[in-house]
Design a protein around this motif. Structure first.
Motif: not given
Length: 441
Positions: A123-144
């Motif tokens: 689950c969470f390794p998948g979440n990390a991959r999805i977040t890294a591919s769908w969100f730019p760096t400046a939005e990534r912490a909020t999305a995560t």
């Protein structure tokens, strides 16, 4: 002609991540709500209950690195969908162990919790991959932070509901309800999840926004190669100071999480004299506070980044401040009022949420070629706490007849997490792999 403004397809992906992660944590915490009633119904002691609590963690840890490798090898959608379906079926089956003789019921529950842990490991390794591919760096912490805040939302939403289910229909019904919800969600997930380039609704402006902002939009088009090429990078990751600090910090951070997911409702019932229904509602307030803290932590981190602060300061400051607040859980030893205890737990879990940016660090620092493997290793370290915390607390409670030692144990882990994230982790940067030499830099 490209759209004038980036679209919002990525937010629909974030919503799906939030929903699936909520069900994930509801499934893994379901035993904590049913635990006191199950303990009485099956006639088991605190140590046995601690081992049943820990069963999920044993298999969850074992499945982390293989789960991360499966994502790198076969992609996110097929692996994640199959995992969600299987762990939902296994959750459903737990609702029928009460029909067995007591010894068989305990053994079957332990084995099913093992299998649920293994199935939900990706689950969470998948979440990390999805977040890294769908969100730019400046939005990534909020999305995560939003997706990770589902761990608190799960308790806030489901603890009162599941407390009512236990009290009115019996502890077995908790697993039946959650299993059915998970099965329904797995079919929605199959239809909705796509990579950025494969999504049928994404516009060119949003795709450009993702790519220019540092999102790994081609991650689903890449495959990590053979199993051997993946496994040889484990040693490289474990020689990186940044990665070691992140992995160790997550272990300590998760000790707080697993106290909350396993023993906290039992603490409210046995040490504070609450009813199961009352404990379910009381557990909701700290969960809501953790959810709020999690979202604020992501917003604060990304806001600092947009205002020109370094990536290192923007990620570390919320984590250190939040985890210092989490150590307030120790103060529960010195108060008598149930309302004050719940308030202190709410403060502690607000801080825990504020400091829960570990998965953001994984997305920021892991080599892009083996992001799934690094996420699996990160979650392996973190979820060793799923094994140790329930067992250690079970022995502490059984030996002393009190939860005071358990609260001290949780508070010390919060302080150790501050040391790991604040001091051991150095400058936050992406570790790059040299494909020719197989070295990391």
């Amino acid at each position: 002609m490209p759209d004038a403004k980036p679209g919002r397809v990525r937010y629909s992906i974030l919503l799906m991540l939030f929903l699936v992660t909520t069900i994930t944590f509801a499934d893994r915490s379901s035993l904590s709500v049913a635990g006191s009633a199950m303990q009485a119904g099956l006639g088991i002691d605190a140590v046995t209950l601690g081992y049943i609590f820990s069963a999920f963690g044993w298999a969850y840890v074992i499945g982390q690195i293989p789960g991360g490798w499966l994502f790198d090898r076969f992609g996110t959608k097929p692996v994640y969908t199959l995992a969600l379906f299987i762990w939902s079926v296994l959750t459903l089956l737990q609702g029928f162990v009460g029909w067995l003789p007591s010894t068989w019921a305990v053994t079957s529950m332990f084995l099913l919790r093992l299998l649920v842990g293994f199935a939900s490991a990706p689950c969470f390794p998948g979440n990390a991959r999805i977040t890294a591919s769908w969100f730019p760096t400046a939005e990534r912490a909020t999305a995560t932070a939003i997706s990770s805040s589902a761990q608190y939302a799960a308790t806030a939403l489901f603890a009162p509901l599941m407390g009512w289910v236990v009290q009115t229909m019996g502890w077995q019904s908790v697993f039946i309800v959650l299993g059915c919800l998970g099965l329904a969600l797995s079919f929605v997930w199959l239809k909705q999840l796509h990579g950025p380039r494969q999504h049928p609704r994404i516009g060119t402006a949003e795709l450009a926004h993702l790519e220019q902002g540092g999102a790994l939009i081609d991650l689903e088009g890449q495959r990590g190669g053979s199993g051997g090429s993946q496994w040889r990078y484990l040693g490289l990751l474990l020689r990186q100071r940044t990665m070691i600090g992140i992995y160790l910090g997550q272990y300590c951070n998760n000790a707080i999480t697993y106290f909350f997911l396993t023993w906290f409702p039992v603490y409210l019932v046995q040490a504070r004299g609450m009813s199961i229904l009352g404990a379910g509602f009381a557990a909701a307030l700290p969960a809501i506070s953790g959810c709020v803290g999690g979202v604020l932590g992501g917003l604060l981190s990304d806001g600092m980044l947009r205002r020109g602060h370094s990536l290192t300061l923007a990620r570390k400051l919320p984590m250190v401040l939040g985890l210092l607040l989490s150590s307030a859980v120790v103060l529960c030893i010195y108060v008598d009022s149930d309302a004050t205890v719940v308030a202190l737990m709410a403060l502690a879990f607000f801080g825990k949420g504020l400091g829960s940016l570990g998965w953001t660090l994984v997305a920021d620092t892991s080599p892009r070629q083996i992001l799934g493997l690094s996420g699996g290793l990160f979650n392996t370290f973190g979820n060793l706490a799923a094994i140790t915390t329930p067992i250690v607390i079970g022995y502490l409670v059984s030996h002393s007849g009190s939860f005071d030692g358990a609260l001290v144990y949780v508070g010390l882990n919060a302080l150790l997490a501050v040391v790991s994230f604040g001091l051991i982790v150095g400058r936050i940067h992406r570790v790059e792999l040299d494909a020719a030499s197989g070295s990391a830099s």
